[in-house]
Design a protein around this motif. Structure first.
Motif, PDB file in Angstrom:
ATOM      1  N   GLU A 315      24.757 -21.955   9.124  1.00 54.58           N
ATOM      2  CA  GLU A 315      24.389 -21.379   7.828  1.00 54.58           C
ATOM      3  C   GLU A 315      24.504 -22.419   6.712  1.00 54.58           C
ATOM      4  N   TYR A 319      20.740 -24.051   3.363  1.00 51.44           N
ATOM      5  CA  TYR A 319      20.420 -23.882   1.944  1.00 51.44           C
ATOM      6  C   TYR A 319      19.600 -25.012   1.329  1.00 51.44           C
ATOM      7  N   GLU A 320      19.899 -26.271   1.739  1.00 48.88           N
ATOM      8  CA  GLU A 320      19.218 -27.388   1.082  1.00 48.88           C
ATOM      9  C   GLU A 320      17.711 -27.364   1.327  1.00 48.88           C
ATOM     10  N   ILE A 322      15.728 -24.863   1.368  1.00 54.22           N
ATOM     11  CA  ILE A 322      15.036 -23.745   0.710  1.00 54.22           C
ATOM     12  C   ILE A 322      14.420 -24.209  -0.616  1.00 54.22           C
ATOM     13  N   LYS A 343      22.171 -25.810  -6.544  1.00 56.41           N
ATOM     14  CA  LYS A 343      21.361 -24.856  -5.788  1.00 56.41           C
ATOM     15  C   LYS A 343      22.146 -24.147  -4.680  1.00 56.41           C
ATOM     16  N   LYS A 344      22.916 -24.932  -3.890  1.00 54.24           N
ATOM     17  CA  LYS A 344      23.585 -24.333  -2.734  1.00 54.24           C
ATOM     18  C   LYS A 344      24.597 -23.256  -3.167  1.00 54.24           C
ATOM     19  N   LEU A 347      22.684 -20.181  -4.432  1.00 49.77           N
ATOM     20  CA  LEU A 347      22.088 -19.346  -3.374  1.00 49.77           C
ATOM     21  C   LEU A 347      23.161 -18.608  -2.588  1.00 49.77           C
ATOM     22  N   MET A 348      24.275 -19.296  -2.325  1.00 44.20           N
ATOM     23  CA  MET A 348      25.359 -18.619  -1.597  1.00 44.20           C
ATOM     24  C   MET A 348      25.906 -17.447  -2.415  1.00 44.20           C
ATOM     25  N   TRP A 351      23.212 -14.622  -2.100  1.00 43.52           N
ATOM     26  CA  TRP A 351      22.860 -14.077  -0.780  1.00 43.52           C
ATOM     27  C   TRP A 351      24.040 -13.611   0.058  1.00 43.52           C
ATOM     28  N   ARG A 352      25.150 -14.410   0.016  1.00 42.52           N
ATOM     29  CA  ARG A 352      26.154 -14.185   1.060  1.00 42.52           C
ATOM     30  C   ARG A 352      27.556 -13.927   0.527  1.00 42.52           C
ATOM     31  N   ASP A 452       9.254 -19.709   3.102  1.00 40.95           N
ATOM     32  CA  ASP A 452      10.690 -19.878   3.332  1.00 40.95           C
ATOM     33  C   ASP A 452      11.229 -18.593   3.950  1.00 40.95           C
ATOM     34  N   THR A 454      14.290 -16.245   3.715  1.00 42.04           N
ATOM     35  CA  THR A 454      15.337 -16.092   2.711  1.00 42.04           C
ATOM     36  C   THR A 454      16.131 -14.800   2.899  1.00 42.04           C
TER      37      THR A 454
END
Ligand SMILES: NCC(=O)N[C@@H](Cc1c[nH]cn1)C(=O)O
Ligand SMILES: [Zn+2]
Ligand SMILES: [Zn+2]
Length: 520
Positions: A315, A319-320, A322, A343-344, A347-348, A351-352, A452, A454
């Protein structure tokens, strides 16, 4: 082959900037079509969609004009009217349609205190050819509230199409444009004389923006009946991560929505007479709400982060790759007030990881001016977006404990109640399935680039229910982009995304028909 893309900044009505996009030339499309060994009838379908674009925009205008706000009791007749509008349009297209009642709504009444009917679910079938695959599509015809006075530049329920292609209106992108996309795809096939490649089952609800009241029971009931033929499920109710690259979505966060009510005095009071003599519910409430989360979004409730699944090495590497730019995020946000700079982490966080947002206070003075009131009873609203492996009951228990302890620390004589208004589970699926393969090929054909894969920070509460009740793969295939402003003022859908999105939904169904039968 990379898509040819030129960017041209232009001003938005709200003062931020956007970009005009220019797309593939016909020879590049044709080359890619050969590479993709495409269903030839798609060219005819695409031309038909282009030639009907004004008609499809008119259909969206009619839908946006119905203020189907599910969270306001006074608007309930409009929500019902919107369900009937869809049913009528589908009937005219030759679908077999049912308007399924869902009974009474718990927790919301008419102005006179009488029970409020839930809006009907529109169930429809188009085609029943045993030789074809059957795709079940879901969408919602209700919308978030919208008032011009909230800060809209245009009338929210009057679709306003600008010369640059932006189409402003409540529900344009969430979710009336995508829902109409399925109807438009049927109509363009009929007008072009192209055989519809699959049987289509449709389920359109009118309560999604209020937690999909009543729908879980219907889906569970119909999983092996009305939906029994479904080979896969497709939902078009989310957005691209940015403005340039389409995506296919395989994960959503859940949403648990809470109310905390604090009351004391028997009626609202004069702060000159009672200030300093009565304990004030609002003072207690803001302190309880402030204890939930800090400025950097770190949830202060014990027992939440403990439930979150650890990050695997696989996982961490995702991310990079995307397509996501902080600059586009700033554009969507209308400011640079992000918690993270990279960005990472962003996004985390979306999303998570779970997040906790404070939404509002019912009963508080909120009008302009300087009313010197002490509100007698106030109800704070907040929600937690949940992620793997959080559990609804454990999360509720942790929230109730935290709120009760935070209130107890105040040693207030007021009374506090906390409850969950609605809860909805997170969902993560496997994108390694013919359903996703078909959507990826359709995306490449229509948009000229690979999508992508996602996850999404928002919630569509019934996604997991569809997966479990049908036992089939669920795909999220978005139409709109990150700058559409769903739930916000000036919600819009770009004409390009609407028209190419109609092509995408139709193309996806053709590729579904071509996918090998032995997979999934
Ligand atoms: N387009 C999906 C969407 O906007 N979903 C809502 C669903 C919801 C959950 N609880 C209340 N509404 C969202 O806020 O994510
Ligand atoms: Zn939606
Ligand atoms: Zn929404």
């Amino acid at each position: 082959m990379p898509r040819i893309l030129l960017r041209q900044p232009s001003r938005l009505t709200n003062g931020t900037t956007t970009h005009t996009r220019h797309y593939l030339t016909a020879p590049i499309r044709a080359h890619q079509a050969r590479k993709l060994k495409m269903a030839p009838q798609l060219d005819g379908y695409f031309s038909q969609v282009d030639s009907m674009s004004d008609h499809f925009i008119e259909r969206l205008r009619q839908a946006v004009a119905i203020p189907s706000v599910s969270s306001e009791a006074a608007r309930r007749p409009d929500v019902v009217r919107m369900g009937h509008f869809l049913a009528d349009e589908l009937t005219k297209l030759g679908a077999t349609v049912e308007l399924r009642p869902l009974g009474k709504q718990v927790g919301m009444t008419n102005a006179d205190g009488s029970a409020l009917d839930l809006p009907p679910v529109v169930l429809a079938r188009y085609g029943s050819d045993k030789a074809k695959r059957t795709i079940l599509v879901y969408g919602h015809y209700d919308v978030q509230p919208a008032e011009r006075s909230d800060g809209w530049d245009t009338e929210p329920f009057d679709l306003t199409v600008l010369d640059d292609g932006r189409m402003f209106g409540r529900g344009s992108t969430d979710d009336k444009g995508p829902v109409l996309g399925w109807l438009n795809a049927i109509e363009a096939h009929q007008k072009a004389g192209i055989d519809f490649p699959v049987n289509l089952l449709m389920c359109f609800e009118g309560m999604e923006e209020y937690g999909s009241d009543g729908l879980d029971d219907l889906i569970n009931e119909e999983g092996k009946k009305y939906f029994a033929d479904a080979d896969a499920v497709c939902i078009s109710d989310n957005y691209w991560l940015g403005t340039e690259r389409p995506c296919l979505t395989y994960g959503l966060r859940g949403c648990n929505y809470y109310s905390v009510e604090i009351s004391g005095p028997g009626a609202d009071l004069h702060s000159g007479v009672f200030g300093g003599t009565a304990q004030e519910p609002m003072t207690d409430l803001v302190r309880v709400l402030a204890s939930l989360v800090d400025t950097d979004g770190v949830i202060q409730v014990q027992g939440i982060k403990e439930q979150v699944a650890p990050v695997t090495a696989e996982e961490a590497g995702l991310y990079e790759g995307i397509a996501f730019e902080m600059e586009t995020l700033h554009e969507s946000l209308g400011s640079k007030t992000t918690i993270f700079e990279d960005k990472k982490s962003t996004l985390m966080a979306r999303w998570r990881n779970p997040s906790l947002s404070v939404h509002g206070i019912e009963g508080a003075f909120s009008a302009p001016g300087a009313k010197t009131v002490i509100p007698a009873k106030v109800t704070g609203k907040f929600s937690i977006r949940t992620v793997p492996n959080m559990e609804v009951d454990k999360t509720n228990a942790a929230v109730y404990k935290h709120v009760e302890e935070a209130f107890a620390k105040l040693k207030s004589k007021n009374t506090m109640k906390v409850w969950a208004q609605h809860t909805g589970n997170w969902w993560v699926a496997s994108p390694k399935h013919w359903n996703f393969n078909a959507a990826a090929k359709a995306t490449e054909r229509v948009w000229g680039m690979k999508p992508d894969f996602t996850r999404e920070g928002g919630s569509i509460p019934v996604t997991l229910t569809f997966e479990q009740a049908t036992g089939k793969n669920v795909l999220l295939l978005p139409m709109g982009s990150s700058t559409d402003g769903a739930h916000s003022i000036n919600e819009k859908l770009d004409k390009k995304n609407y028209i190419e999105g109609i092509k995408l939904l139709g193309a996806y169904l053709h590729y579904v028909a071509e996918e090998p039968k032995n997979e999934g």
